[in-house]
Structure formats: structure tokens, C-alpha cells
Design a protein around this motif. Structure first.
Motif, PDB file in Angstrom:
ATOM      1  N   PRO A   1      20.115  31.583  -9.738  1.00 22.77           N
ATOM      2  CA  PRO A   1      20.775  30.308 -10.033  1.00 22.77           C
ATOM      3  C   PRO A   1      20.727  29.932 -11.518  1.00 22.77           C
ATOM      4  N   GLU A   2      19.921  30.641 -12.303  1.00 25.89           N
ATOM      5  CA  GLU A   2      19.882  30.356 -13.741  1.00 25.89           C
ATOM      6  C   GLU A   2      21.041  31.015 -14.479  1.00 25.89           C
ATOM      7  N   LEU A   3      21.794  31.853 -13.786  1.00 25.75           N
ATOM      8  CA  LEU A   3      22.984  32.465 -14.370  1.00 25.75           C
ATOM      9  C   LEU A   3      24.199  31.655 -13.934  1.00 25.75           C
ATOM     10  N   ASP A   4      24.946  31.121 -14.878  1.00 27.33           N
ATOM     11  CA  ASP A   4      26.145  30.331 -14.551  1.00 27.33           C
ATOM     12  C   ASP A   4      27.124  31.161 -13.733  1.00 27.33           C
ATOM     13  N   VAL A   5      27.910  30.485 -12.916  1.00 25.94           N
ATOM     14  CA  VAL A   5      28.928  31.160 -12.112  1.00 25.94           C
ATOM     15  C   VAL A   5      29.843  31.983 -13.020  1.00 25.94           C
TER      16      VAL A   5
ATOM     17  N   LEU B   1      27.714  51.324 -10.411  1.00 27.93           N
ATOM     18  CA  LEU B   1      28.339  50.006 -10.528  1.00 27.93           C
ATOM     19  C   LEU B   1      27.618  48.998  -9.638  1.00 27.93           C
ATOM     20  N   VAL B   2      27.452  49.350  -8.381  1.00 23.61           N
ATOM     21  CA  VAL B   2      26.826  48.441  -7.421  1.00 23.61           C
ATOM     22  C   VAL B   2      25.390  48.130  -7.834  1.00 23.61           C
ATOM     23  N   ARG B   3      24.653  49.151  -8.218  1.00 24.09           N
ATOM     24  CA  ARG B   3      23.249  48.937  -8.605  1.00 24.09           C
ATOM     25  C   ARG B   3      23.137  48.063  -9.852  1.00 24.09           C
ATOM     26  N   THR B   4      23.993  48.311 -10.837  1.00 25.31           N
ATOM     27  CA  THR B   4      23.952  47.530 -12.073  1.00 25.31           C
ATOM     28  C   THR B   4      24.244  46.061 -11.815  1.00 25.31           C
ATOM     29  N   VAL B   5      25.327  45.815 -11.059  1.00 20.15           N
ATOM     30  CA  VAL B   5      25.680  44.418 -10.751  1.00 20.15           C
ATOM     31  C   VAL B   5      24.589  43.773  -9.914  1.00 20.15           C
ATOM     32  N   ASP B   6      24.091  44.488  -8.909  1.00 15.72           N
ATOM     33  CA  ASP B   6      23.074  43.936  -8.025  1.00 15.72           C
ATOM     34  C   ASP B   6      21.827  43.536  -8.797  1.00 15.72           C
ATOM     35  N   LYS B   7      21.373  44.419  -9.671  1.00 11.51           N
ATOM     36  CA  LYS B   7      20.157  44.122 -10.454  1.00 11.51           C
ATOM     37  C   LYS B   7      20.412  42.995 -11.462  1.00 11.51           C
ATOM     38  N   ALA B   8      21.622  42.939 -11.987  1.00 12.34           N
ATOM     39  CA  ALA B   8      21.939  41.905 -12.981  1.00 12.34           C
ATOM     40  C   ALA B   8      21.920  40.499 -12.395  1.00 12.34           C
ATOM     41  N   VAL B   9      22.293  40.364 -11.122  1.00 15.04           N
ATOM     42  CA  VAL B   9      22.408  39.035 -10.536  1.00 15.04           C
ATOM     43  C   VAL B   9      21.237  38.649  -9.640  1.00 15.04           C
ATOM     44  N   ALA B  10      20.312  39.586  -9.421  1.00 17.80           N
ATOM     45  CA  ALA B  10      19.187  39.319  -8.527  1.00 17.80           C
ATOM     46  C   ALA B  10      18.344  38.160  -9.034  1.00 17.80           C
ATOM     47  N   PRO B  11      17.849  37.332  -8.121  1.00 13.69           N
ATOM     48  CA  PRO B  11      16.989  36.218  -8.557  1.00 13.69           C
ATOM     49  C   PRO B  11      15.657  36.737  -9.103  1.00 13.69           C
TER      50      PRO B  11
END
Length: 185
Positions: free
Chosen positions: A139-143, A175-185
Motif C-alpha cells: 500500500p506504500e506504492l501508489d496505484v 516478467l511475472v516474478r519481477t512484477v510480483d516481487k516489485a509489488v509485494a507488501p
């Protein structure tokens, strides 16, 4: 409607679709492709192209509408409303890659940003907002930031695929791993 009218309507729809698909391919290859080049790629004469699309602006509007329709299909296939938002995002990224040359048009601005800012991107932004509420996306990452991260990673994945630097079966997991790790809480 008579049978002859139905056949004519179907033929017109196929011709229109062929022109739009050719426009996507040609404009992805060369954003300055002429209407003549697009007509040739579609297998129609220039006058036929002009009967369907009197000018470049109308053709680009049709390509924009096709983009929105394909984005809508992608969101449905990825089942963005099912499960937690982060899992839905993991399903969505590979589906976005299937947009192929439409990604090039989005990334190069041939299809206006309004497509991404409007109804085309609304499900992604809503998915991220849902992830914030449920705690599956940081939630600290803006939409807008998360949406930008997704599109940036898609750009890298699509460019890598398009340039033949790696196969899709190698790119998708990264791609999936990078995005997933980037947005994980």
C-alpha cells in the motif's frame, strides 16, 4: 436481412478487420507507415481502405478501439476479479504479452495514452487498488506507480521477445516474478 445482405455484411466486416490488423502490424514496424503500405499489407486497394477509413485519424481511432477491445479480452481471460489481487496480477502479465504488436503501439504512442489512461487501464488500476485494500499489494506504492511498474516490465519483456533475445517461455516467468516481487507488501 436477406442472405445476400448477410454475406455482404460479413465480407465488409472481414475486410475492415483485415485493414485494422494490417494497420497494427505495419504501424508497429514503422509508426510512419503510409495508408498505401497498410492497404498493401491488408491485401486491399487504397480506394478500398479509404472507403472504410477516409483518413489516417479514423484508422488510428479504429486501432485504438481494437486496443481497448483486446485489453478487455485480456482482463477477462486473466480473471482479474478472482482471488487476491497479486495472484490476479501474476495471471494478467502473461496475458498482456499476448497483445503483441499492440504493445508496441501503446509504448510508442501510436495509440494515444488516453487508451491506457481511460477504459483500457481502468481494470489494472482497480486491481492494484483492491490489492492495497486487501494487503496483497504494497500500500506504500501508489496505484499509478504500480501501473507504471507493470507497463515498464511489459515493455522490457516485449522488446526482448520482439528482438528475439529470448523465447516467450523464458520471458514470462521473469516478467511475472519481477512484477510480483516489485509489488509485494
Amino acid at each position: 436481412m436477406t442472405e445476400a445482405q448477410e454475406i455482404e455484411t460479413g465480407a465488409r466486416a472481414r475486410t475492415r478487420r483485415a485493414i485494422v490488423e494490417a494497420a497494427v502490424r505495419e504501424l508497429a514496424r514503422d509508426s510512419a507507415a503510409s495508408l498505401g503500405q497498410i492497404a498493401d499489407a491488408a491485401g486491399v486497394g487504397r480506394t478500398t481502405l479509404h472507403r472504410y477509413f477516409p483518413d489516417r485519424a479514423e484508422l488510428l481511432a479504429a486501432v485504438g478501439a481494437e486496443t481497448v477491445a483486446r485489453l478487455t479480452e485480456v482482463h477477462a481471460r486473466a480473471r482479474v476479479d478472482e482471488g487476491d489481487a497479486r495472484a490476479a496480477l501474476r495471471r494478467l502479465c502473461p496475458e498482456y504479452l499476448l497483445l503483441g504488436d499492440l504493445l508496441t503501439l501503446l509504448f510508442t504512442g501510436v495509440v494515444p495514452d488516453a487508451v491506457l489512461d481511460g477504459e483500457g487501464a481502468a481494470p489494472l488500476a482497480a486491481l492494484v487498488a483492491r490489492g492495497h485494500r486487501e494487503g496483497s499489494i504494497d500500500p506504500e506504492l501508489d496505484v499509478e506507480w504500480v501501473v507504471g511498474v507493470v507497463w515498464a516490465q511489459l515493455y522490457l519483456a516485449w522488446a526482448t521477445l520482439r528482438e528475439g533475445q529470448a523465447a516467450r517461455h523464458d520471458i514470462v516467468p521473469m516478467l511475472v516474478r519481477t512484477v510480483d516481487k516489485a509489488v509485494a507488501p
